[in-house]
Design a protein around this motif. Structure first.
Motif, PDB file in Angstrom:
ATOM      1  N   LEU A   1      20.898  32.763 -39.267  1.00 23.44           N
ATOM      2  CA  LEU A   1      20.052  31.660 -39.716  1.00 23.44           C
ATOM      3  C   LEU A   1      20.883  30.496 -40.237  1.00 23.44           C
ATOM      4  O   LEU A   1      20.541  29.327 -40.015  1.00 23.44           O
ATOM      5  N   PHE A   2      21.972  30.809 -40.930  1.00 24.29           N
ATOM      6  CA  PHE A   2      22.831  29.742 -41.447  1.00 24.29           C
ATOM      7  C   PHE A   2      23.475  28.969 -40.297  1.00 24.29           C
ATOM      8  O   PHE A   2      23.581  27.741 -40.335  1.00 24.29           O
ATOM      9  N   LEU A   3      23.899  29.687 -39.245  1.00 26.26           N
ATOM     10  CA  LEU A   3      24.514  29.041 -38.094  1.00 26.26           C
ATOM     11  C   LEU A   3      23.489  28.271 -37.277  1.00 26.26           C
ATOM     12  O   LEU A   3      23.762  27.174 -36.778  1.00 26.26           O
ATOM     13  N   LEU A   4      22.295  28.831 -37.158  1.00 27.84           N
ATOM     14  CA  LEU A   4      21.238  28.190 -36.382  1.00 27.84           C
ATOM     15  C   LEU A   4      20.793  26.875 -37.002  1.00 27.84           C
ATOM     16  O   LEU A   4      20.300  25.981 -36.306  1.00 27.84           O
ATOM     17  N   GLN A   5      20.987  26.748 -38.311  1.00 28.63           N
ATOM     18  CA  GLN A   5      20.563  25.531 -39.005  1.00 28.63           C
ATOM     19  C   GLN A   5      21.270  24.293 -38.459  1.00 28.63           C
ATOM     20  O   GLN A   5      20.700  23.201 -38.446  1.00 28.63           O
ATOM     21  N   ASN A   6      22.508  24.454 -37.973  1.00 26.96           N
ATOM     22  CA  ASN A   6      23.239  23.312 -37.436  1.00 26.96           C
ATOM     23  C   ASN A   6      22.552  22.715 -36.216  1.00 26.96           C
ATOM     24  O   ASN A   6      22.710  21.526 -35.924  1.00 26.96           O
ATOM     25  N   SER A   7      21.778  23.539 -35.486  1.00 31.89           N
ATOM     26  CA  SER A   7      21.068  23.062 -34.299  1.00 31.89           C
ATOM     27  C   SER A   7      19.667  22.579 -34.621  1.00 31.89           C
ATOM     28  O   SER A   7      19.154  21.655 -33.972  1.00 31.89           O
ATOM     29  N   LEU A   8      19.037  23.188 -35.613  1.00 32.60           N
ATOM     30  CA  LEU A   8      17.646  22.871 -35.930  1.00 32.60           C
ATOM     31  C   LEU A   8      17.501  21.731 -36.925  1.00 32.60           C
ATOM     32  O   LEU A   8      16.508  20.998 -36.901  1.00 32.60           O
ATOM     33  N   VAL A   9      18.482  21.573 -37.814  1.00 34.09           N
ATOM     34  CA  VAL A   9      18.390  20.574 -38.884  1.00 34.09           C
ATOM     35  C   VAL A   9      19.575  19.626 -38.791  1.00 34.09           C
ATOM     36  O   VAL A   9      20.724  20.065 -38.782  1.00 34.09           O
ATOM     37  N   LYS A  10      19.299  18.330 -38.687  1.00 37.91           N
ATOM     38  CA  LYS A  10      20.342  17.322 -38.586  1.00 37.91           C
ATOM     39  C   LYS A  10      20.336  16.442 -39.830  1.00 37.91           C
ATOM     40  O   LYS A  10      19.280  16.179 -40.413  1.00 37.91           O
ATOM     41  N   SER A  11      21.519  15.984 -40.217  1.00 39.29           N
ATOM     42  CA  SER A  11      21.624  15.133 -41.408  1.00 39.29           C
ATOM     43  C   SER A  11      20.918  13.801 -41.219  1.00 39.29           C
ATOM     44  O   SER A  11      20.469  13.186 -42.184  1.00 39.29           O
ATOM     45  N   ASP A  12      20.796  13.360 -39.959  1.00 38.08           N
ATOM     46  CA  ASP A  12      20.079  12.110 -39.698  1.00 38.08           C
ATOM     47  C   ASP A  12      18.593  12.348 -39.421  1.00 38.08           C
ATOM     48  O   ASP A  12      17.881  11.430 -39.012  1.00 38.08           O
ATOM     49  N   ASP A  13      18.155  13.597 -39.623  1.00 43.23           N
ATOM     50  CA  ASP A  13      16.748  13.989 -39.488  1.00 43.23           C
ATOM     51  C   ASP A  13      16.241  13.856 -38.048  1.00 43.23           C
ATOM     52  O   ASP A  13      15.061  13.610 -37.818  1.00 43.23           O
TER      53      ASP A  13
END
Length: 527
Positions: A237-249
Motif C-alpha cells: 500500500l505504501f508503494l502503491l501510493q506513489n501511483s495513486l496519489v500525486k503531490s500535484d493532485d
C-alpha cells in the motif's frame, strides 16, 4: 468603521439579498469570547500601500512565481504581496481577555490549483505559491504569520479562512514556499527500488514457508508467516501510493478526499499491525532462547491474531473523528483535520494524532523489543562451543545479532529520531530510515529462509539435492514436538551432545531459532 454586537459581519461587493451569491462576499468576521459573541471594531483598508514589508503592486501569481528563486530563502527575504483587503479588528471591551477571531477573506488573485501553483527549478527543488494569513506588528512594522490558515488549495477562488487570537491588522499574503528541497525524488526512487525488492523477498518467504507442512506446524514459522504477510500488505500500500496519489493532485485519489482519508486510515492500521507482530516476534524469541521452561501458550495463534489484527482497528477511527472538525465563518465552512497530511494520504507528521496513535505505539513496541533484544544478546554473548573456531563463533554471533535487530524492527529507531529539527541531520536520518526499513523484507527472507537450515534442508531434501537425515541437529526442533517426554529424555541421553541445546526436555516446544542462532551455554540451565 463598523462597531456593535453581532454574530458575524459581512462585506460584499454588491447587495445580494436572500438570493445573493457567496462569490460576491469579500469579507466575513466572527468573534467569540467565553462562548459568546463579542463586541469588536472593524476598520477596512482598501489599499495595502499603507503597510510596508510587502511588494506594492497588484497581485499576479505568474509574476510572483517568476520572482521566486531556487534554494532556501530566509523569511525576511521571501517575496510576498497582499492578496486581500487589509482589515483591522479589535475588541471594544475586555481587550486583555483572549477571544477567538475568525475571518473569511476573499483573495484578490487566484493562485490556481495545486498543480498550477508549483514551480520546479533546474536543481530539482520545488516551490508552491500559497496564501497565508498574516497579522501586522506595529512595533516591528513587519507582517507575521501567526494565524492559522485554512483553504482548499484546489479551489483558491473560494476564499481563505484565518483563525486568530488577538487584535491587530490582518491580511492574506501570497508567497512562494519550498515544498521539496530536492531530496524527495531521490528518496522516492530509493524507496521504490528497495520496497519492490523487499516485496519480492517477502513473497518468496511465503512461497517457501507456506507449502512446507513440517515447518508450517511450528510456532515460530506460523508467526513468521503472519509477520511477513502483514509487512507485505503495508509495504504494498505504501508503494502503491506513489501511483495513486500525486503531490500535484493529478492522481486517481485526490488529496483530502474521502478516498484519501480511507487510504490513510488503512495504511495507519496495517503499520500498527506490523508493529504488534514485531512485538510478538520479540516475545517468541525471548520464550525460545531465554525462558525455555514454561514457554508453551495454549491457542497461541488465535490469541496472537486477535491481538495483532484486532487491537489496532480503533486507532485510525478515533484518530480521524476525534481530530477532525468543521470550522465555519459566516456562510463559509472548511473541514479541518489534524489526522491526514496535506500532501499525501498518510498521517499528518507532527499532528497530535500522529504522536498519540502512531508515534506512541511505535515507541512502546520499540522499548519492549529493545528489552527482549538485550536479553537475547546476552544469550548470544555467553554462547560457547568447542566444535567451532573462535572466528566462526563470532560470525554466528554477528549474524544472530543483525537478525534480531532487523526482525524486531529496531531500524524504526531512526524514524523516531527524525523529529530532530536540524535539517542536515534530519536528511541523513531519513536516508538511513529508508535504507533500513525499506530493506526489512529482504532481511526477513535472508533470516527466515536462506540462513535457516531447517528451511533450506527441507527444500533441498524435497527436490532431491540432499539425502534425508533422520535425527540431525537441523531437524531436531521439528521432531521434538512429536516425541513424548520420555522419548525426548531417552534420545538426549543416547545421542552425543550437539549445538542444538534449545530442545526443552520438560515441555513440548516447537521453535526454530535453534538453527538461526548459536547455542546457549550450560550456565543458563535450560537444557
Amino acid at each position: 468603521r463598523n462597531t456593535g454586537t453581532f454574530d458575524k459581519a459581512v462585506v460584499s461587493t454588491q447587495s445580494t439579498g436572500e438570493g445573493g451569491s457567496d462569490k460576491d462576499t469579500v469579507l466575513m468576521v466572527s468573534a467569540e469570547g467565553d462562548g459568546k459573541a463579542k463586541d469588536v471594531a472593524i476598520v477596512i483598508f482598501q489599499r495595502s500601500k499603507l503597510f510596508p514589508d510587502t511588494i506594492s503592486s497588484i497581485p499576479n501569481p505568474a509574476d510572483m512565481k517568476a520572482l521566486s528563486a531556487a534554494g532556501k530563502v530566509e523569511e525576511k527575504d521571501r517575496p510576498r504581496i497582499v492578496n486581500s483587503l487589509v482589515v483591522e479588528v479589535s475588541a471594544v471591551e475586555d481587550i486583555d481577555k483572549p477571544y477567538s477571531l475568525g475571518l473569511y477573506m476573499k483573495t484578490l488573485a487566484n493562485v490556481g490549483s495545486r498543480n498550477e501553483s508549483i514551480k520546479t527549478f533546474s536543481d530539482g527543488t520545488k516551490k508552491q505559491l500559497r496564501n497565508r494569513c498574516h497579522s501586522f506588528n506595529t512595533t516591528t512594522e513587519k507582517w507575521k504569520e501567526d494565524c492559522e490558515t485554512m483553504y482548499d488549495e484546489n479551489a483558491g477562488e473560494s476564499g481563505v479562512l484565518c483563525l486568530c487570537k488577538h487584535n491587530t491588522s490582518f491580511a492574506v499574503l501570497m508567497s512562494p514556499y519550498e515544498i521539496d528541497p530536492g531530496f524527495i525524488e531521490s528518496q522516492t526512487l530509493m524507496t521504490t527500488i528497495l520496497l519492490s525488492l523487499a516485496m519480492i523477498c517477502l513473497l518468496l518467504t511465503l512461497v517457501f514457508l507456506l507449502p512446507a507442512a513440517p515447518l508450517r506446524k511450528q510456532r515460530s514459522t506460523k508467526i513468521n508467516i503472519c509477520f511477513s504477510f502483514s509487512l507485505l500488505l503495508a509495504s504494498f500500500l505504501f508503494l502503491l501510493q506513489n501511483s495513486l496519489v500525486k503531490s500535484d493532485d493529478s492522481g486517481p485519489i485526490k488529496l483530502g478526499s474521502p478516498g484519501c482519508i480511507a487510504y490513510a486510515a488503512i495504511q495507519h492500521y496495517l503499520w500498527l499491525v506490523v508493529f504488534l507482530w514485531m512485538v510478538v516476534e520479540g516475545v517468541l524469541m525471548y520464550l525460545s532462547l531465554v525462558q525455555v521452561f514454561g514457554s508453551h501458550i495454549s491457542k497461541y495463534m488465535l490469541k496472537f491474531n486477535l491481538l495483532c489484527w484486532g487491537a489496532p482497528i480503533l486507532f485510525p477511527i478515533i484518530g480521524y473523528f476525534a481530530f477532525t472538525k468543521t470550522v465555519t465563518v459566516g456562510d463559509h465552512s472548511v473541514v479541518k483535520s489534524d489526522f491526514i497530511s496535506e500532501n499525501m494520504c498518510f498521517l499528518k507528521p507532527g499532528g497530535l494524532p500522529f504522536w498519540i496513535f502512531f508515534f506512541t505505539p511505535l515507541v512502546i513496541a520499540l522499548l519492549v523489543n529493545v528489552v527482549f533484544f538485550v536479553l537475547v544478546l546476552n544469550v548470544i554473548k555467553d554462547s560457547k562451543s568447542v566444535q567451532v573456531s573462535e572466528k566462526a563463533l563470532l560470525l554466528r554471533q554477528i549474524k544472530a545479532a543483525v537478525g534480531v535487530m532487523v526482525l524486531l524492527g529496531t531500524g524504526w529507531l531512526f524514524g523516531v529520531l527524525m523529529v530532530i529539527p536540524e535539517p542536515n541531520t534530519q536528511i541523513t536520518l531519513q536516508y538511513i530510515f529508508i535504507l533500513l526499513n525499506s530493506s526489512q523484507g529482504i532481511c526477513v527472507f535472508l533470516f527466515y529462509v536462506v540462513l535457516n537450515e531447517q528451511v533450506t534442508n527441507h527444500w533441498l531434501t524435497t527436490f532431491g539435492f540432499k539425502a534425508k537425515v533422520g535425527n540431525s541437529s537441523s531437524n531436531s526442533a521439528a521432531t521434538s514436538g512429536a516425541a513424548t517426554k520420555g522419548t525426548n529424555v531417552k534420545s538426549n541421553a543416547a545421542k552425543p551432545k550437539t549445538e542444538n541445546v534449545y530442545e526443552n526436555t520438560a515441555a513440548v516446544t516447537d521453535h526454530t531459532y535453534d538453527t538461526a542462532f548459536p547455542a546457549k551455554s550450560e550456565e543458563h540451565g535450560n537444557i
